[in-house]
Enzyme design. Structure first.
Site, PDB file in Angstrom:
ATOM      1  N   PRO A 549       0.806  -1.223   0.000  1.00 40.92           N
ATOM      2  CA  PRO A 549       0.000   0.000   0.000  1.00 40.92           C
ATOM      3  C   PRO A 549       0.843   1.280   0.000  1.00 40.92           C
ATOM      4  CG  PRO A 549      -0.897  -1.578   1.547  1.00 40.92           C
ATOM      5  CD  PRO A 549       0.394  -2.157   1.052  1.00 40.92           C
ATOM      6  N   CYS A 550       0.385   2.221  -0.795  1.00 42.08           N
ATOM      7  CA  CYS A 550       1.128   3.470  -0.935  1.00 42.08           C
ATOM      8  C   CYS A 550       0.458   4.608  -0.192  1.00 42.08           C
ATOM      9  CB  CYS A 550       1.219   3.860  -2.396  1.00 42.08           C
ATOM     10  SG  CYS A 550      -0.387   4.343  -3.032  1.00 42.08           S
ATOM     11  N   ASN A 551      -0.644   4.321   0.485  1.00 43.90           N
ATOM     12  CA  ASN A 551      -1.442   5.395   1.082  1.00 43.90           C
ATOM     13  C   ASN A 551      -0.594   6.414   1.835  1.00 43.90           C
ATOM     14  OD1 ASN A 551      -2.796   2.959   0.666  1.00 43.90           O
ATOM     15  ND2 ASN A 551      -4.517   3.596   1.902  1.00 43.90           N
ATOM     16  N   LEU A 553       2.509   7.002   1.535  1.00 47.97           N
ATOM     17  CA  LEU A 553       3.684   7.457   0.792  1.00 47.97           C
ATOM     18  C   LEU A 553       3.304   8.438  -0.311  1.00 47.97           C
ATOM     19  CD1 LEU A 553       5.357   3.940   0.241  1.00 47.97           C
ATOM     20  CD2 LEU A 553       5.615   5.471   2.196  1.00 47.97           C
TER      21      LEU A 553
END
EC number: 2.1.1.37
Length: 590
Positions: A549-551, A553
């Site tokens: 997950p990139c949330n 970042l």
DNA sequence: AGTACCATGAATTCTAAC
DNA sequence: GTTAGAATTCATGGTACT
């Protein structure tokens, strides 16, 4: 705007034509692990009946993970049901202490609840996994002693396990403690510190002290001239992870510049092969940390604008060969006009865009497009520069395209699918909302980009591969491999979102896959035992893919851009944990 | 200086069941 | 008509690059 899309049907991807198989009798009800014929591995009847009888969903959840009913009840009584993370932590600790007293035994089903406890994966015959492998048993026994020591010292079991897996069976207790300390530094402490000190710790990620730790405590090879470089501030890391311009990684099909050789760190060399993905523009230090965990492999930063008409700047860390890659054909259109010919008619000359920006999870609102229409239509000719500037800014921000006179619109979901390399309607149906389609697509791989990197597997595995797909989403990796013509023998797909799992399952059936698709919903439930059961069933994994997950970042996040230690993005450490487990266990299957 | 960014959460509107 | 729940709209900076 919908009417203007009809011309797009002329695009000539031909990979839908083979996908017209009838949907076979299939039961998609299980949210846990499902066999391709629809039978839940648990023996669905038993599992569901226990769910009905149980008075606590949480209790059942943990029992199905293999903890005894008695132990789970006790922990729930003590801590309540609300904080599942805390419960898991406690259960793992209990389990660790218990198992270390009888190191050769795996999780034992509670005799009182043998109908379900720990039996989720019993269909895989695993009784003799360790029985004729004394060496492994001995190592595991030693590891358990070490584990117990670490837990007694107050470290979390998960962290202790990661440290043991990472540093290997011969690591001293002192080394392990140091490793956990640094891992905690990256993950946990940050959140506890005031902003000012927080910055210092982010900087610490690339500090000299940290680097000394890497080379001395972790026993990694020092680069030549290391001593000098250590005195030399951050030059080394900064240079190593500088985003390339153009962002073409080790090469893309449409640019002439290629790197054909690289030297992988010894620990990273496969098989099994792994492929990790995340946003390129993460906060400083994040990619250094990710790279350090993933065996010091240098990230390959690629912008998908070299593969399609939309930008998508991503970093990929993988141990695949980089020679003789080939792209999916036909090459997708790489300008907006080629991808959406009908927009050309309405496209004003002062909108100089030729590529779309990154496809995200949200779209511009109807209100906004209406405001733009009103702002532009009052001028007979080109609007004044200030208006142009405003409109262009909004168009860039929301990826709007011209679909009529003075009329802009966000892309339709099927247009996003096409841009990302998925079959049209891949995310359509099954009860998914329009908004959720955008969300799932916005979080996905660009298939052509990923396929280009994975293409080297085709000649290596002519008979197909076993794939472990973590954070599968809508199945970007699976679609990429399928489009490459690499048979999928066994795919274990782990994805939290049920609608996404349904999308992958539907695709799997529509494309007439010959292999087996197993799906799970939580990477945290994928532990060594389950991996062992799976790997013994079909002989290990050839490829482990995951975009965590990139949330926390992503640049779009105003609220919780907390870095790798953020709530969702910290699941990267589970990618590493699972990858490292598979790597260590793979020796048996070679 | 200009540009881009796999987002989040509260507020609001819409929808469908009653 | 009411209402609960789902879908949509809108406002919300800051980092790290060119």
């Amino acid at each position: 705007m919908g009417g203007d899309d009809s011309g797009l049907e002329s695009d000539n991807f031909d990979w839908n034509t083979e996908d017209e198989l009838e949907i076979q009798n299939y039961n998609s009800s299980s949210s846990c692990l499902t066999l391709p014929n629809g039978d839940a591995v648990t023996g669905s009847g038993e599992a569901s009946s226990s769910a009905v009888l149980a008075n606590s969903k949480v209790l059942d959840h943990f029992v199905s993970m293999g903890f005894s009913r008695e132990m789970v009840s006790k922990v729930i009584q003590e801590y309540g049901e609300e904080n599942e993370d805390k419960l898991l932590e406690e259960l793992l600790t209990y389990k660790a202490l218990e198992s270390s007293s009888r190191p050769l035994q795996r999780i034992e089903p509670d005799p009182c609840s043998s109908e379900n406890a720990g039996s989720s994966w019993d269909d895989f015959s695993d009784t003799d996994i360790f029985s004729d492998d004394e060496e492994i048993a001995k190592t595991m026994s030693e590891n358990d002693d070490t584990l117990r020591s670490l837990v007694k010292m107050g470290y979390k079991q998960v962290e202790a396990l990661i440290a043991i897996e990472r540093l290997g069976p011969n690591a001293s207790l002192e080394e392990l403690v140091d490793f956990i300390g640094v891992a905690q530094m990256a993950k946990a402490e940050d959140a506890l510190l005031p902003p000012q000190e927080k910055l210092q710790y982010n900087d610490y990620a690339k500090s000299n002290k940290r680097r000394l730790y890497d080379y001395e405590v972790l026993g990694r090879k020092k680069p030549r001239g290391c001593e000098k470089k250590i005195l030399n501030e951050d030059d080394e890391d900064a240079e190593a992870l500088h985003l390339p311009n153009p962002m073409i990684g080790f090469g893309v099909p449409t640019e002439s510049s290629f790197i054909t050789h690289r030297r992988l760190p010894e620990d990273a060399i496969g098989p099994p092969y792994f492929y990790y993905e995340n946003v390129a523009l993460a906060p400083k230090g994040v990619w250094q940390t990710i790279s350090r965990f993933l065996y010091d492999v240098e990230p390959e930063f690629v912008d998908s604008k070299f593969f399609c008409a939309a930008a998508r700047k991503r970093g990929y860390i993988h141990n695949l060969p980089i020679q003789n890659r080939f792209p999916l054909l036909p090459l997708p259109p790489r300008t907006i006009h080629e991808a959406f010919p009908l927009t050309k008619k309405w496209w004003p000359s002062w909108d100089i865009r030729t590529k779309l920006n990154c496809l995200q999870t949200c779209i511009g609102s109807a209100k906004l497009t209406e405001r733009i229409r009103k702002a532009v239509e009052i001028y007979d000719e080109d609007p004044p520069e200030s208006v142009q500037k405003y409109v262009l800014h909004q168009c860039r921000k929301w990826n709007l395209v011209w679909v009529g006179r003075n009329k802009v619109a966000p892309l339709e979901p099927d247009e996003v699918e096409t841009l990302l390399g998925f079959p049209r309607n891949h995310t359509r149906g099954g009860g998914i909302s329009r908004t959720d389609r955008y969300k799932s697509l916005g979080n996905s791989f660009q298939v052509d980009t990923v396929a280009y990197h994975l293409s080297v597997l085709k000649e290596m595995y002519p008979n197909g591969i076993n794939l472990l797909s973590l954070f599968s989403g809508i199945g970007g990796a699976e679609v990429a491999l399928h489009r490459l013509g690499i048979p999928l023998k066994n795919v274990v797909s782990v994805e939290k979102s049920e609608v996404n799992r349904n999308i992958v399952r539907s695709w799997w059936e529509q494309t007439n896959q010959k292999g087996n698709l197993y799906d799970m919903d939580d990477v945290r439930e994928l532990d060594g035992d389950r991996l062992e059961q799976l790997m013994s069933t079909f002989g290990g994994f050839d490829l482990i893919v995951g975009g965590s997950p990139c949330n926390n970042l992503a640049g779009s996040n105003r609220v919780s851009r907390d870095g790798l230690e953020g709530k969702e993005s910290s699941l990267f450490f589970d990618y590493f944990r699972i990858l490292d487990l598979v790597k260590n266990m793979s020796a048996k299957y070679r």
